[in-house]
Design a protein around this motif. Structure first.
Motif, PDB file in Angstrom:
ATOM      1  N   UNK A   1      -3.905  -7.362   1.463  1.00  0.00           N
ATOM      2  CA  UNK A   1      -3.164  -6.423   0.634  1.00  0.00           C
ATOM      3  C   UNK A   1      -4.082  -5.341   0.074  1.00  0.00           C
ATOM      4  N   UNK A   2      -5.346  -5.706  -0.197  1.00  0.00           N
ATOM      5  CA  UNK A   2      -6.285  -4.706  -0.701  1.00  0.00           C
ATOM      6  C   UNK A   2      -6.623  -3.692   0.386  1.00  0.00           C
TER       7      UNK A   2
ATOM      8  N   UNK B   1      -5.961   0.278   0.189  1.00  0.00           N
ATOM      9  CA  UNK B   1      -7.042   1.236   0.423  1.00  0.00           C
ATOM     10  C   UNK B   1      -6.683   2.203   1.545  1.00  0.00           C
ATOM     11  N   UNK B   2      -6.011   1.694   2.573  1.00  0.00           N
ATOM     12  CA  UNK B   2      -5.596   2.562   3.669  1.00  0.00           C
ATOM     13  C   UNK B   2      -4.581   3.608   3.197  1.00  0.00           C
ATOM     14  N   UNK B   3      -3.656   3.197   2.331  1.00  0.00           N
ATOM     15  CA  UNK B   3      -2.678   4.149   1.802  1.00  0.00           C
ATOM     16  C   UNK B   3      -3.361   5.249   1.000  1.00  0.00           C
ATOM     17  N   UNK B   4      -4.361   4.885   0.189  1.00  0.00           N
ATOM     18  CA  UNK B   4      -5.070   5.900  -0.586  1.00  0.00           C
ATOM     19  C   UNK B   4      -5.901   6.809   0.310  1.00  0.00           C
ATOM     20  N   UNK B   5      -6.454   6.282   1.387  1.00  0.00           N
ATOM     21  CA  UNK B   5      -7.197   7.124   2.323  1.00  0.00           C
ATOM     22  C   UNK B   5      -6.281   8.171   2.964  1.00  0.00           C
ATOM     23  N   UNK B   6      -5.055   7.765   3.286  1.00  0.00           N
ATOM     24  CA  UNK B   6      -4.099   8.725   3.839  1.00  0.00           C
ATOM     25  C   UNK B   6      -3.751   9.804   2.821  1.00  0.00           C
TER      26      UNK B   6
ATOM     27  N   UNK C   1       5.348  -8.848  -4.655  1.00  0.00           N
ATOM     28  CA  UNK C   1       4.175  -9.203  -3.864  1.00  0.00           C
ATOM     29  C   UNK C   1       4.418  -9.018  -2.367  1.00  0.00           C
ATOM     30  N   UNK C   2       5.649  -9.226  -1.925  1.00  0.00           N
ATOM     31  CA  UNK C   2       5.988  -9.147  -0.505  1.00  0.00           C
ATOM     32  C   UNK C   2       7.054  -8.077  -0.319  1.00  0.00           C
TER      33      UNK C   2
END
Length: 471
Positions: A363-364, A368-373, A239-240
Protein backbone atom coordinates in the motif's frame (compact mmCIF):
# COMPACT_ATOMS: atom_id res chain seq x y z
CA UNK A 1 -7.22 -19.64 -33.57
CA UNK A 2 -6.86 -15.86 -33.93
CA UNK A 3 -6.79 -13.51 -30.96
CA UNK A 4 -10.10 -11.91 -31.95
CA UNK A 5 -11.90 -15.25 -32.07
CA UNK A 6 -10.30 -16.29 -28.77
CA UNK A 7 -11.57 -13.10 -27.11
CA UNK A 8 -15.12 -14.02 -28.10
CA UNK A 9 -14.91 -17.37 -26.28
CA UNK A 10 -15.58 -17.90 -22.59
CA UNK A 11 -12.35 -18.87 -20.84
CA UNK A 12 -11.46 -19.94 -17.32
CA UNK A 13 -10.83 -16.96 -15.05
CA UNK A 14 -13.01 -14.39 -16.83
CA UNK A 15 -16.15 -12.84 -15.39
CA UNK A 16 -19.48 -13.28 -17.13
CA UNK A 17 -23.07 -12.20 -16.51
CA UNK A 18 -25.54 -15.07 -16.26
CA UNK A 19 -29.09 -14.03 -17.15
CA UNK A 20 -32.26 -15.96 -16.46
CA UNK A 21 -35.34 -13.94 -17.40
CA UNK A 22 -35.03 -10.71 -15.38
CA UNK A 23 -32.45 -12.07 -12.94
CA UNK A 24 -28.73 -11.46 -13.51
CA UNK A 25 -25.64 -12.50 -11.59
CA UNK A 26 -21.89 -12.05 -12.05
CA UNK A 27 -19.94 -15.29 -12.12
CA UNK A 28 -16.20 -15.97 -12.40
CA UNK A 29 -15.69 -18.95 -14.70
CA UNK A 30 -13.77 -21.93 -13.32
CA UNK A 31 -13.18 -25.43 -14.65
CA UNK A 32 -15.55 -27.25 -12.30
CA UNK A 33 -17.42 -24.35 -10.76
CA UNK A 34 -21.04 -24.15 -9.67
CA UNK A 35 -23.47 -21.24 -9.60
CA UNK A 36 -26.23 -20.72 -7.07
CA UNK A 37 -29.42 -19.31 -8.60
CA UNK A 38 -31.78 -18.15 -5.92
CA UNK A 39 -31.76 -20.08 -2.67
CA UNK A 40 -31.76 -23.70 -3.80
CA UNK A 41 -30.85 -24.03 -7.49
CA UNK A 42 -27.30 -25.27 -8.03
CA UNK A 43 -26.01 -25.13 -11.62
CA UNK A 44 -22.84 -26.85 -12.82
CA UNK A 45 -21.08 -24.31 -15.08
CA UNK A 46 -18.23 -26.31 -16.64
CA UNK A 47 -20.17 -26.58 -19.90
CA UNK A 48 -19.80 -22.83 -20.64
CA UNK A 49 -15.97 -23.02 -20.99
CA UNK A 50 -14.93 -22.64 -24.62
CA UNK A 51 -18.38 -21.50 -25.81
CA UNK A 52 -18.99 -18.08 -27.40
CA UNK A 53 -20.35 -15.20 -25.38
CA UNK A 54 -24.14 -14.71 -25.59
CA UNK A 55 -24.64 -18.48 -25.82
CA UNK A 56 -27.88 -19.87 -24.40
CA UNK A 57 -28.02 -23.03 -22.31
CA UNK A 58 -30.89 -25.14 -21.06
CA UNK A 59 -30.86 -26.28 -17.44
CA UNK A 60 -31.22 -30.07 -17.29
CA UNK A 61 -32.20 -31.58 -13.90
CA UNK A 62 -29.69 -34.17 -12.70
CA UNK A 63 -30.97 -37.50 -11.51
CA UNK A 64 -29.77 -38.73 -8.16
CA UNK A 65 -29.98 -37.93 -4.46
CA UNK A 66 -28.96 -34.27 -4.88
CA UNK A 67 -32.12 -32.32 -5.67
CA UNK A 68 -32.25 -28.94 -7.44
CA UNK A 69 -28.94 -29.63 -9.19
CA UNK A 70 -28.74 -28.88 -12.89
CA UNK A 71 -26.32 -29.38 -15.73
CA UNK A 72 -26.23 -27.22 -18.86
CA UNK A 73 -26.84 -28.06 -22.50
CA UNK A 74 -26.09 -25.68 -25.35
CA UNK A 75 -29.18 -24.83 -27.42
CA UNK A 76 -29.63 -22.94 -30.68
CA UNK A 77 -32.75 -21.06 -29.61
CA UNK A 78 -35.10 -20.77 -26.67
CA UNK A 79 -38.85 -21.06 -26.47
CA UNK A 80 -40.05 -17.48 -26.55
CA UNK A 81 -43.38 -15.99 -25.54
CA UNK A 82 -44.51 -16.17 -29.16
CA UNK A 83 -44.10 -19.96 -29.04
CA UNK A 84 -46.10 -20.10 -25.84
CA UNK A 85 -48.83 -17.83 -27.19
CA UNK A 86 -50.15 -20.72 -29.25
CA UNK A 87 -51.08 -22.44 -25.99
CA UNK A 88 -53.74 -19.84 -25.27
CA UNK A 89 -56.15 -20.94 -27.93
CA UNK A 90 -58.83 -18.65 -29.29
CA UNK A 91 -61.06 -18.41 -26.21
CA UNK A 92 -60.78 -15.49 -23.83
CA UNK A 93 -63.19 -13.62 -21.59
CA UNK A 94 -64.32 -10.02 -21.69
CA UNK A 95 -63.34 -9.23 -18.09
CA UNK A 96 -62.31 -10.96 -14.88
CA UNK A 97 -65.15 -9.82 -12.62
CA UNK A 98 -66.85 -13.19 -12.53
CA UNK A 99 -63.67 -15.16 -11.77
CA UNK A 100 -63.44 -16.13 -8.09
CA UNK A 101 -60.24 -17.70 -6.81
CA UNK A 102 -61.11 -20.63 -4.54
CA UNK A 103 -57.72 -22.29 -5.00
CA UNK A 104 -59.27 -25.24 -6.86
CA UNK A 105 -59.10 -24.05 -10.48
CA UNK A 106 -55.88 -26.00 -11.17
CA UNK A 107 -56.50 -29.68 -11.68
CA UNK A 108 -52.84 -30.75 -11.39
CA UNK A 109 -51.50 -31.24 -7.89
CA UNK A 110 -48.02 -30.22 -6.78
CA UNK A 111 -46.81 -33.82 -6.83
CA UNK A 112 -48.04 -34.29 -10.39
CA UNK A 113 -46.22 -31.16 -11.54
CA UNK A 114 -43.03 -32.40 -9.85
CA UNK A 115 -43.37 -35.73 -11.63
CA UNK A 116 -43.62 -33.89 -14.96
CA UNK A 117 -40.38 -32.07 -14.16
CA UNK A 118 -38.61 -35.26 -13.09
CA UNK A 119 -39.76 -36.95 -16.29
CA UNK A 120 -37.77 -34.38 -18.28
CA UNK A 121 -40.73 -32.51 -19.78
CA UNK A 122 -39.86 -29.17 -21.35
CA UNK A 123 -41.15 -25.91 -19.96
CA UNK A 124 -43.56 -25.52 -22.87
CA UNK A 125 -45.09 -28.95 -22.23
CA UNK A 126 -45.49 -28.26 -18.51
CA UNK A 127 -47.15 -24.89 -19.12
CA UNK A 128 -49.44 -26.51 -21.73
CA UNK A 129 -50.50 -29.12 -19.15
CA UNK A 130 -51.21 -26.39 -16.60
CA UNK A 131 -53.38 -24.51 -19.10
CA UNK A 132 -55.30 -27.65 -20.12
CA UNK A 133 -56.07 -28.52 -16.50
CA UNK A 134 -57.06 -24.97 -15.50
CA UNK A 135 -60.81 -24.35 -15.29
CA UNK A 136 -60.49 -20.54 -15.18
CA UNK A 137 -57.91 -19.90 -17.91
CA UNK A 138 -60.42 -19.67 -20.79
CA UNK A 139 -62.54 -17.16 -18.86
CA UNK A 140 -59.65 -14.74 -18.36
CA UNK A 141 -59.05 -11.77 -20.64
CA UNK A 142 -56.35 -11.96 -23.27
CA UNK A 143 -54.12 -9.70 -21.18
CA UNK A 144 -54.62 -11.89 -18.08
CA UNK A 145 -53.82 -15.02 -20.11
CA UNK A 146 -50.57 -13.48 -21.32
CA UNK A 147 -49.71 -12.41 -17.77
CA UNK A 148 -50.39 -15.96 -16.52
CA UNK A 149 -48.13 -17.46 -19.19
CA UNK A 150 -45.33 -15.01 -18.34
CA UNK A 151 -45.56 -15.96 -14.68
CA UNK A 152 -45.32 -19.68 -15.46
CA UNK A 153 -42.54 -19.00 -17.96
CA UNK A 154 -40.35 -17.52 -15.23
CA UNK A 155 -40.95 -20.61 -13.10
CA UNK A 156 -40.71 -23.49 -15.55
CA UNK A 157 -38.64 -22.22 -18.51
CA UNK A 158 -35.05 -22.97 -17.52
CA UNK A 159 -32.76 -21.18 -19.96
CA UNK A 160 -29.57 -19.27 -19.14
CA UNK A 161 -27.74 -16.77 -21.32
CA UNK A 162 -24.04 -16.12 -20.64
CA UNK A 163 -23.20 -12.51 -21.56
CA UNK A 164 -20.04 -10.43 -21.76
CA UNK A 165 -20.00 -7.80 -18.98
CA UNK A 166 -20.38 -4.16 -20.00
CA UNK A 167 -20.80 -0.99 -17.97
CA UNK A 168 -24.46 -0.78 -18.98
CA UNK A 169 -25.29 -4.40 -18.13
CA UNK A 170 -23.43 -4.29 -14.80
CA UNK A 171 -25.14 -1.03 -13.87
CA UNK A 172 -28.56 -2.45 -14.76
CA UNK A 173 -27.92 -5.52 -12.63
CA UNK A 174 -26.71 -3.60 -9.58
CA UNK A 175 -29.28 -0.83 -9.86
CA UNK A 176 -32.19 -3.28 -10.15
CA UNK A 177 -31.07 -5.61 -7.37
CA UNK A 178 -28.66 -3.69 -5.10
CA UNK A 179 -29.08 0.01 -5.94
CA UNK A 180 -27.94 1.00 -2.44
CA UNK A 181 -24.56 -0.66 -3.06
CA UNK A 182 -23.79 1.81 -5.85
CA UNK A 183 -25.10 4.78 -3.90
CA UNK A 184 -28.22 5.14 -6.04
CA UNK A 185 -26.04 6.27 -8.96
CA UNK A 186 -28.23 6.15 -12.05
CA UNK A 187 -26.90 5.65 -15.56
CA UNK A 188 -27.81 9.17 -16.70
CA UNK A 189 -25.97 10.65 -13.70
CA UNK A 190 -22.94 8.46 -14.38
CA UNK A 191 -22.89 9.53 -18.03
CA UNK A 192 -22.96 13.21 -17.07
CA UNK A 193 -20.18 12.68 -14.51
CA UNK A 194 -17.97 11.19 -17.22
CA UNK A 195 -18.70 14.06 -19.59
CA UNK A 196 -18.24 16.91 -17.11
CA UNK A 197 -15.04 15.42 -15.66
CA UNK A 198 -13.46 15.34 -19.16
CA UNK A 199 -12.31 11.71 -19.01
CA UNK A 200 -10.14 11.04 -22.07
CA UNK A 201 -7.61 8.47 -23.24
CA UNK A 202 -4.63 10.55 -22.14
CA UNK A 203 -3.73 12.54 -19.07
CA UNK A 204 -4.08 11.91 -15.35
CA UNK A 205 -7.49 11.63 -13.70
CA UNK A 206 -8.28 11.75 -9.98
CA UNK A 207 -11.30 10.00 -8.46
CA UNK A 208 -12.56 9.76 -4.90
CA UNK A 209 -15.18 7.03 -4.38
CA UNK A 210 -16.49 6.13 -0.94
CA UNK A 211 -18.55 3.06 -1.80
CA UNK A 212 -20.01 2.35 -5.26
CA UNK A 213 -18.50 -1.13 -5.81
CA UNK A 214 -16.00 0.37 -8.26
CA UNK A 215 -18.64 1.50 -10.78
CA UNK A 216 -17.21 5.02 -11.37
CA UNK A 217 -13.65 3.65 -11.63
CA UNK A 218 -14.73 0.95 -14.10
CA UNK A 219 -16.58 3.50 -16.23
CA UNK A 220 -13.58 5.85 -16.28
CA UNK A 221 -11.15 3.04 -17.10
CA UNK A 222 -13.45 1.89 -19.87
CA UNK A 223 -13.38 5.39 -21.35
CA UNK A 224 -9.59 5.68 -20.98
CA UNK A 225 -9.24 2.45 -22.96
CA UNK A 226 -6.46 -0.01 -23.72
CA UNK A 227 -2.93 0.89 -24.89
CA UNK A 228 -3.25 4.58 -24.06
CA UNK A 229 -1.31 6.98 -21.85
CA UNK A 230 -4.12 7.74 -19.38
CA UNK A 231 -3.87 6.97 -15.66
CA UNK A 232 -6.53 6.89 -12.95
CA UNK A 233 -5.77 7.54 -9.28
CA UNK A 234 -8.62 6.06 -7.27
CA UNK A 235 -8.78 7.34 -3.68
CA UNK A 236 -10.91 5.48 -1.16
CA UNK A 237 -11.57 5.87 2.61
CA UNK A 238 -11.09 2.25 3.77
CA UNK A 239 -8.17 -0.14 3.87
CA UNK A 240 -9.35 -2.11 0.82
CA UNK A 241 -10.80 -0.45 -2.30
CA UNK A 242 -14.14 -1.60 -3.69
CA UNK A 243 -13.26 -3.00 -7.11
CA UNK A 244 -15.96 -5.62 -7.74
CA UNK A 245 -17.18 -4.01 -10.97
CA UNK A 246 -13.62 -3.21 -12.10
CA UNK A 247 -12.72 -6.89 -11.83
CA UNK A 248 -15.95 -7.95 -13.53
CA UNK A 249 -15.08 -5.88 -16.62
CA UNK A 250 -12.14 -8.21 -17.52
CA UNK A 251 -9.80 -5.33 -18.31
CA UNK A 252 -6.37 -6.32 -19.69
CA UNK A 253 -3.44 -6.26 -17.29
CA UNK A 254 -1.82 -3.17 -18.80
CA UNK A 255 -5.01 -1.16 -18.19
CA UNK A 256 -5.35 -2.50 -14.64
CA UNK A 257 -1.76 -1.42 -13.98
CA UNK A 258 -2.73 2.17 -14.81
CA UNK A 259 -5.42 2.06 -12.12
CA UNK A 260 -3.77 3.18 -8.87
CA UNK A 261 -6.03 2.62 -5.83
CA UNK A 262 -4.78 4.21 -2.60
CA UNK A 263 -6.19 5.20 0.77
CA UNK A 264 -6.92 8.94 0.89
CA UNK A 265 -5.55 9.40 4.43
CA UNK A 266 -2.26 7.67 3.61
CA UNK A 267 -2.10 9.66 0.38
CA UNK A 268 -2.47 13.05 2.09
CA UNK A 269 -0.19 12.09 4.97
CA UNK A 270 2.61 11.00 2.66
CA UNK A 271 2.20 14.16 0.61
CA UNK A 272 2.37 16.60 3.51
CA UNK A 273 4.56 14.76 6.07
CA UNK A 274 6.98 13.00 3.73
CA UNK A 275 8.32 9.49 3.37
CA UNK A 276 10.42 9.49 6.54
CA UNK A 277 7.39 9.97 8.76
CA UNK A 278 5.57 7.07 7.11
CA UNK A 279 8.60 4.75 7.34
CA UNK A 280 9.07 5.59 11.03
CA UNK A 281 5.48 4.64 11.66
CA UNK A 282 5.92 1.39 9.74
CA UNK A 283 9.05 0.43 11.72
CA UNK A 284 7.41 1.45 15.00
CA UNK A 285 4.36 -0.67 14.18
CA UNK A 286 6.52 -3.68 13.33
CA UNK A 287 8.48 -3.25 16.59
CA UNK A 288 5.23 -3.12 18.56
CA UNK A 289 4.10 -6.32 16.90
CA UNK A 290 7.43 -8.00 17.72
CA UNK A 291 7.31 -6.83 21.34
CA UNK A 292 3.75 -8.08 21.63
CA UNK A 293 4.78 -11.52 20.32
CA UNK A 294 7.65 -11.71 22.82
CA UNK A 295 5.42 -10.65 25.72
CA UNK A 296 2.88 -13.28 24.77
CA UNK A 297 5.65 -15.90 24.56
CA UNK A 298 6.99 -15.03 28.01
CA UNK A 299 3.46 -15.03 29.47
CA UNK A 300 2.82 -18.41 27.89
CA UNK A 301 6.11 -19.74 29.30
CA UNK A 302 5.28 -18.46 32.79
CA UNK A 303 1.77 -19.87 32.45
CA UNK A 304 3.17 -23.28 31.59
CA UNK A 305 5.40 -23.07 34.71
CA UNK A 306 2.44 -22.29 36.95
CA UNK A 307 0.14 -24.86 35.37
CA UNK A 308 2.83 -27.55 35.70
CA UNK A 309 3.25 -26.74 39.38
CA UNK A 310 -0.52 -26.88 39.92
CA UNK A 311 -0.82 -30.21 38.10
CA UNK A 312 1.95 -31.66 40.23
CA UNK A 313 -0.02 -30.86 43.41
CA UNK A 314 -2.62 -33.42 42.37
CA UNK A 315 -0.09 -36.28 42.47
CA UNK A 316 0.78 -38.47 45.40
CA UNK A 317 1.56 -36.42 48.55
CA UNK A 318 4.34 -38.68 49.71
CA UNK A 319 6.27 -38.18 46.43
CA UNK A 320 5.94 -34.41 46.66
CA UNK A 321 7.30 -34.37 50.21
CA UNK A 322 10.56 -35.93 49.05
CA UNK A 323 11.06 -34.48 45.50
CA UNK A 324 8.98 -31.27 45.25
CA UNK A 325 11.68 -28.85 46.32
CA UNK A 326 14.37 -30.20 44.05
CA UNK A 327 12.13 -30.66 40.94
CA UNK A 328 10.47 -27.24 41.15
CA UNK A 329 13.86 -25.55 41.53
CA UNK A 330 15.21 -27.31 38.42
CA UNK A 331 12.09 -26.46 36.38
CA UNK A 332 12.21 -22.77 37.32
CA UNK A 333 15.90 -22.64 36.35
CA UNK A 334 15.04 -24.08 32.90
CA UNK A 335 12.23 -21.54 32.49
CA UNK A 336 14.60 -18.67 33.36
CA UNK A 337 17.14 -19.97 30.83
CA UNK A 338 14.44 -20.09 28.10
CA UNK A 339 13.34 -16.55 28.92
CA UNK A 340 16.97 -15.30 28.80
CA UNK A 341 17.49 -17.07 25.46
CA UNK A 342 14.32 -15.46 24.03
CA UNK A 343 15.40 -11.98 25.18
CA UNK A 344 18.92 -12.48 23.76
CA UNK A 345 17.48 -13.53 20.36
CA UNK A 346 15.18 -10.52 20.42
CA UNK A 347 18.15 -8.22 21.06
CA UNK A 348 20.03 -9.80 18.14
CA UNK A 349 16.94 -9.39 15.94
CA UNK A 350 16.67 -5.67 16.83
CA UNK A 351 20.36 -5.11 16.00
CA UNK A 352 19.93 -6.87 12.65
CA UNK A 353 16.73 -4.92 11.97
CA UNK A 354 18.59 -1.62 12.37
CA UNK A 355 21.11 -2.68 9.73
CA UNK A 356 18.45 -3.85 7.22
CA UNK A 357 16.18 -1.15 5.73
CA UNK A 358 12.48 -1.35 6.48
CA UNK A 359 10.57 -3.27 3.84
CA UNK A 360 7.92 -1.06 2.29
CA UNK A 361 4.45 -2.62 2.17
CA UNK A 362 2.42 -2.74 -1.03
CA UNK A 363 0.00 0.00 0.00
CA UNK A 364 2.92 2.34 0.66
CA UNK A 365 4.42 1.65 -2.78
CA UNK A 366 1.04 2.33 -4.44
CA UNK A 367 0.69 5.59 -2.50
CA UNK A 368 4.21 6.63 -3.48
CA UNK A 369 3.44 5.79 -7.10
CA UNK A 370 0.33 7.99 -7.03
CA UNK A 371 2.35 10.92 -5.68
CA UNK A 372 5.03 10.39 -8.33
CA UNK A 373 2.35 10.67 -11.01
CA UNK A 374 1.05 13.87 -9.44
CA UNK A 375 4.54 15.36 -9.17
CA UNK A 376 4.99 14.98 -12.92
CA UNK A 377 1.71 16.68 -13.83
CA UNK A 378 -1.50 18.02 -12.37
CA UNK A 379 -4.70 16.07 -12.89
CA UNK A 380 -6.93 17.09 -15.77
CA UNK A 381 -10.15 16.21 -13.97
CA UNK A 382 -11.31 15.70 -10.37
CA UNK A 383 -14.32 13.52 -9.57
CA UNK A 384 -15.73 13.13 -6.06
CA UNK A 385 -18.52 10.64 -5.39
CA UNK A 386 -19.01 10.72 -1.65
CA UNK A 387 -21.48 9.33 0.83
CA UNK A 388 -20.11 11.64 3.53
CA UNK A 389 -20.03 15.44 3.44
CA UNK A 390 -17.76 16.32 0.49
CA UNK A 391 -16.52 19.77 1.59
CA UNK A 392 -13.32 18.73 3.41
CA UNK A 393 -12.53 16.14 0.73
CA UNK A 394 -12.87 18.70 -2.05
CA UNK A 395 -10.72 21.26 -0.20
CA UNK A 396 -8.00 18.62 0.29
CA UNK A 397 -7.99 17.44 -3.34
CA UNK A 398 -8.44 20.69 -5.27
CA UNK A 399 -4.72 21.62 -4.98
CA UNK A 400 -3.91 18.59 -7.15
CA UNK A 401 -6.18 19.81 -9.95
CA UNK A 402 -4.69 21.80 -12.79
CA UNK A 403 -5.82 25.33 -13.61
CA UNK A 404 -8.82 25.67 -15.92
CA UNK A 405 -9.64 22.01 -15.33
CA UNK A 406 -13.10 20.69 -14.35
CA UNK A 407 -14.27 19.13 -11.11
CA UNK A 408 -17.43 17.10 -10.55
CA UNK A 409 -18.98 16.32 -7.16
CA UNK A 410 -21.85 13.84 -6.77
CA UNK A 411 -23.96 13.35 -3.66
CA UNK A 412 -27.28 11.70 -2.97
CA UNK A 413 -28.60 14.79 -1.17
CA UNK A 414 -28.64 18.45 -2.13
CA UNK A 415 -27.74 20.18 1.14
CA UNK A 416 -24.07 19.05 1.35
CA UNK A 417 -23.51 20.27 -2.22
CA UNK A 418 -25.15 23.61 -1.41
CA UNK A 419 -22.68 24.17 1.43
CA UNK A 420 -19.79 23.15 -0.83
CA UNK A 421 -21.06 25.52 -3.51
CA UNK A 422 -21.11 28.49 -1.09
CA UNK A 423 -17.65 27.65 0.29
CA UNK A 424 -16.09 27.54 -3.18
CA UNK A 425 -17.86 30.77 -4.13
CA UNK A 426 -16.37 32.56 -1.13
CA UNK A 427 -12.86 31.36 -1.97
CA UNK A 428 -13.22 32.75 -5.52
CA UNK A 429 -11.14 29.98 -7.05
CA UNK A 430 -13.94 28.29 -9.00
CA UNK A 431 -16.05 29.55 -11.89
CA UNK A 432 -18.98 28.36 -13.95
CA UNK A 433 -20.32 26.32 -11.05
CA UNK A 434 -23.66 24.62 -11.50
CA UNK A 435 -25.71 22.50 -9.11
CA UNK A 436 -28.40 20.39 -10.76
CA UNK A 437 -30.26 17.09 -10.77
CA UNK A 438 -31.94 15.00 -13.45
CA UNK A 439 -35.29 13.31 -13.66
CA UNK A 440 -35.04 10.43 -16.11
CA UNK A 441 -38.34 8.66 -16.66
CA UNK A 442 -38.63 5.47 -18.66
CA UNK A 443 -41.78 4.35 -20.43
CA UNK A 444 -43.36 1.01 -21.13
CA UNK A 445 -44.30 0.95 -24.82
CA UNK A 446 -46.72 -1.86 -25.69
CA UNK A 447 -49.85 -2.04 -27.86
CA UNK A 448 -52.66 -0.24 -25.98
CA UNK A 449 -50.51 -0.22 -22.83
CA UNK A 450 -48.07 2.68 -23.16
CA UNK A 451 -47.44 4.49 -19.88
CA UNK A 452 -44.54 5.63 -17.64
CA UNK A 453 -42.92 2.98 -15.51
CA UNK A 454 -44.49 2.88 -12.09
CA UNK A 455 -41.53 1.43 -10.19
CA UNK A 456 -38.62 3.83 -10.63
CA UNK A 457 -36.22 5.94 -8.57
CA UNK A 458 -37.51 9.42 -7.86
CA UNK A 459 -34.05 11.01 -7.94
CA UNK A 460 -30.66 10.22 -9.36
CA UNK A 461 -28.75 12.34 -6.86
CA UNK A 462 -27.27 15.82 -7.33
CA UNK A 463 -24.22 16.97 -9.27
CA UNK A 464 -22.05 20.04 -8.66
CA UNK A 465 -19.73 20.99 -11.51
CA UNK A 466 -17.26 23.82 -12.06
CA UNK A 467 -13.79 24.83 -13.20
CA UNK A 468 -10.79 25.64 -11.01
CA UNK A 469 -8.94 28.89 -11.61
CA UNK A 470 -5.96 30.52 -9.93
CA UNK A 471 -6.67 33.44 -7.63
Amino acid sequence: MSDESAENLIAVGVHVIVKKHNFSKVYKVSENGTLMLGKNQKVEMHEVVGKPFWSTFEMIPKRGPSKNTYSLRLVERTESLNDLSGLKGQLSGQDNRLIVDYGTSQGLSKDEILRLQEAGKSGKEIIGSLIENSTSFAAKTEYSQEKYIRKKERKYMRFLTVCRPTIVSLHEMYFRQYHEKIGGLRMDALAQILCYSDVQADGLHLLYDSGCQGLPAAAMLNRIGENTSGHLINLHPGNVPQTAIVQAMNFPQELRDRHVAVNIYSFLRLHYQGESSMLDNISTSSKKVTDHIVERSVEKLNGETKSDEVSRTDTDISELETDAGENSTLFLRDAEKDADTLKRKLHEFEEAEEAVPVKKPKWFLETQRALDLLNSSKVRGLTVIAKEHPLNIVNALLPFLGASRPFVIFHTYREPLQETFMELKQKRNAINMRLFTNFLRSYQVLPDRTHPDILMSDTGGYILTGYLVQE
